[in-house]
Scaffold this motif. Structure first.
Motif, mmCIF file in Angstrom:
data_model
loop_
_atom_site.group_PDB
_atom_site.id
_atom_site.type_symbol
_atom_site.label_atom_id
_atom_site.label_comp_id
_atom_site.label_asym_id
_atom_site.label_seq_id
_atom_site.Cartn_x
_atom_site.Cartn_y
_atom_site.Cartn_z
ATOM 1 N N ASP A 193 0.810 -1.212 0.000
ATOM 2 C CA ASP A 193 0.000 0.000 0.000
ATOM 3 C C ASP A 193 0.852 1.273 0.000
ATOM 4 O O ASP A 193 0.374 2.350 0.357
ATOM 5 C CB ASP A 193 -0.955 0.010 1.199
ATOM 6 N N THR A 195 2.700 4.622 -1.197
ATOM 7 C CA THR A 195 2.276 5.697 -2.091
ATOM 8 C C THR A 195 3.360 6.760 -2.192
ATOM 9 O O THR A 195 4.165 6.927 -1.278
ATOM 10 C CB THR A 195 0.979 6.368 -1.606
ATOM 11 N N ARG A 197 3.593 10.830 -2.541
ATOM 12 C CA ARG A 197 2.710 11.958 -2.242
ATOM 13 C C ARG A 197 3.359 13.258 -2.712
ATOM 14 O O ARG A 197 4.489 13.568 -2.328
ATOM 15 C CB ARG A 197 2.414 12.012 -0.735
ATOM 16 N N THR A 208 -1.772 11.840 -4.765
ATOM 17 C CA THR A 208 -1.262 10.518 -4.408
ATOM 18 C C THR A 208 -1.015 9.706 -5.673
ATOM 19 O O THR A 208 -1.904 9.594 -6.527
ATOM 20 C CB THR A 208 -2.259 9.786 -3.499
ATOM 21 N N ARG A 210 0.898 5.971 -7.316
ATOM 22 C CA ARG A 210 1.341 4.623 -6.984
ATOM 23 C C ARG A 210 2.756 4.402 -7.504
ATOM 24 O O ARG A 210 3.017 4.545 -8.697
ATOM 25 C CB ARG A 210 0.402 3.595 -7.618
ATOM 26 N N PHE A 222 8.338 6.350 -10.065
ATOM 27 C CA PHE A 222 6.986 6.859 -10.272
ATOM 28 C C PHE A 222 7.006 7.879 -11.398
ATOM 29 O O PHE A 222 8.062 8.420 -11.750
ATOM 30 C CB PHE A 222 6.414 7.484 -8.992
ATOM 31 N N ALA A 248 0.765 2.456 4.643
ATOM 32 C CA ALA A 248 -0.344 3.377 4.886
ATOM 33 C C ALA A 248 -0.234 4.063 6.244
ATOM 34 O O ALA A 248 -0.705 5.184 6.424
ATOM 35 C CB ALA A 248 -1.676 2.627 4.789
#
Length: 296
Positions: A193, A195, A197, A208, A210, A222, A248
């Protein structure tokens, strides 16, 4: 946390040993002590060895001062004893990897004697070869980086970072109106999970994304396009700061480039911009070597 880059030495420091105000000086009549010069070398463990000319006093020391914010008092000092090399009389001081210095800029001074008036030190040779491939080595938590460098006014200082976990930016590509970043985590691992940001500076707005994680859970990449970088009301004059959240529940980790020999890369690594829909988006490194994206 951003701090001003290499503020000029204060009038008090420049004239602490100086001549009466208004007195003209020349190389012949200037009796002020010159600034000593120190060579330094850093090893793969982060240990820094300083080498200065022979001293005329029996107990000289090096003083490291954490540069305070403007208007704030000086609070953090670190003193190193200088020992004599029996072969040539030069003085040496060693800054060990521990204790880890606080993050910031540390100015280097000579104390001719404990408690004596301090004198700024100018840089000699700086052997930073072990830092060049620092991104290829493991770095335990906290990730501690120390880079000797010359300030804008020509004095020796250390640029220090100290972070519980760190995301080291490797490559930044701009092509086909898309920004692609590859990076690697130290002191943390990516979960399913995880991410990336993008936080709009000065606001609560967050985009956000992935990340694409490597098999080891440490490396990742990314991409971000104009749609990710435009805030409500337009993107002009805005800065997006880049973080990765490994899980998370984990706190976000700043993406930066720290693990080499460049103390200030803002004007060293300059990247092309993405132009789309009347706006321009350009990745850059801040004064703290953190990754950000400017929208104009």
């Amino acid at each position: 946390m951003s701090t001003p880059e290499d503020e000029m030495t204060s009038t008090h420091e420049r004239t602490a040993a100086g001549t009466p105000e208004g007195t003209a000086t020349s190389p012949r009549n200037d009796t002020r002590p010159t600034h000593p010069r120190a060579h330094c070398a850093i090893d793969t463990d982060g240990r820094i060895t300083f080498r200065l000319p022979p001293a005329t006093t029996p107990h000289p020391q090096l003083l490291l001062r954490l540069r305070p914010r403007k208007g704030r008092p000086e609070t953090t000092l670190h003193v190193l004893d200088l020992t004599t090399d029996r072969t040539d009389g030069h003085r040496h001081a060693v800054l060990e990897p521990h204790p880890v210095l606080d993050e910031g800029r540390w100015d280097v001074y000579l104390l001719p004697e404990p408690g004596a008036e301090r004198r700024r030190v100018r840089p000699g040779l700086r052997d930073l070869r072990t830092l060049v491939d620092g991104h290829l080595r493991e770095h335990p938590s906290p990730v501690a980086v120390r880079i000797p460098y010359a300030t804008k006014d020509g004095f020796l200082a250390l640029r220090v970072w100290r972070r519980t976990a760190h995301a080291e930016a490797h490559t930044i590509g701009v092509a086909d109106r898309v920004l692609t970043v590859t990076a690697r985590l130290y002191g943390a691992e990516l979960d399913e999970d995880a991410t990336v940001r993008l936080r709009l500076r000065g606001t609560d707005t967050v985009r956000t994304l992935r990340p694409r994680a490597d098999d080891d859970g440490r490396g990742f990449s990314f991409t971000a396009g104009p749609g990710d970088l435009t805030a409500d009301g337009g993107g002009a004059g805005r800065i997006w700061d880049v973080f990765v959240r490994p899980t998370a529940e984990a706190p976000p980790i700043r993406v930066a480039r720290l693990l080499d020999d460049v103390a200030d890369r803002k004007h060293v690594h300059v990247y092309p911009a993405i132009e789309a829909d009347g706006s321009t988006f350009r990745p850059y490194y801040t004064v703290d070597n953190d990754l950000a994206i400017e929208a104009t």
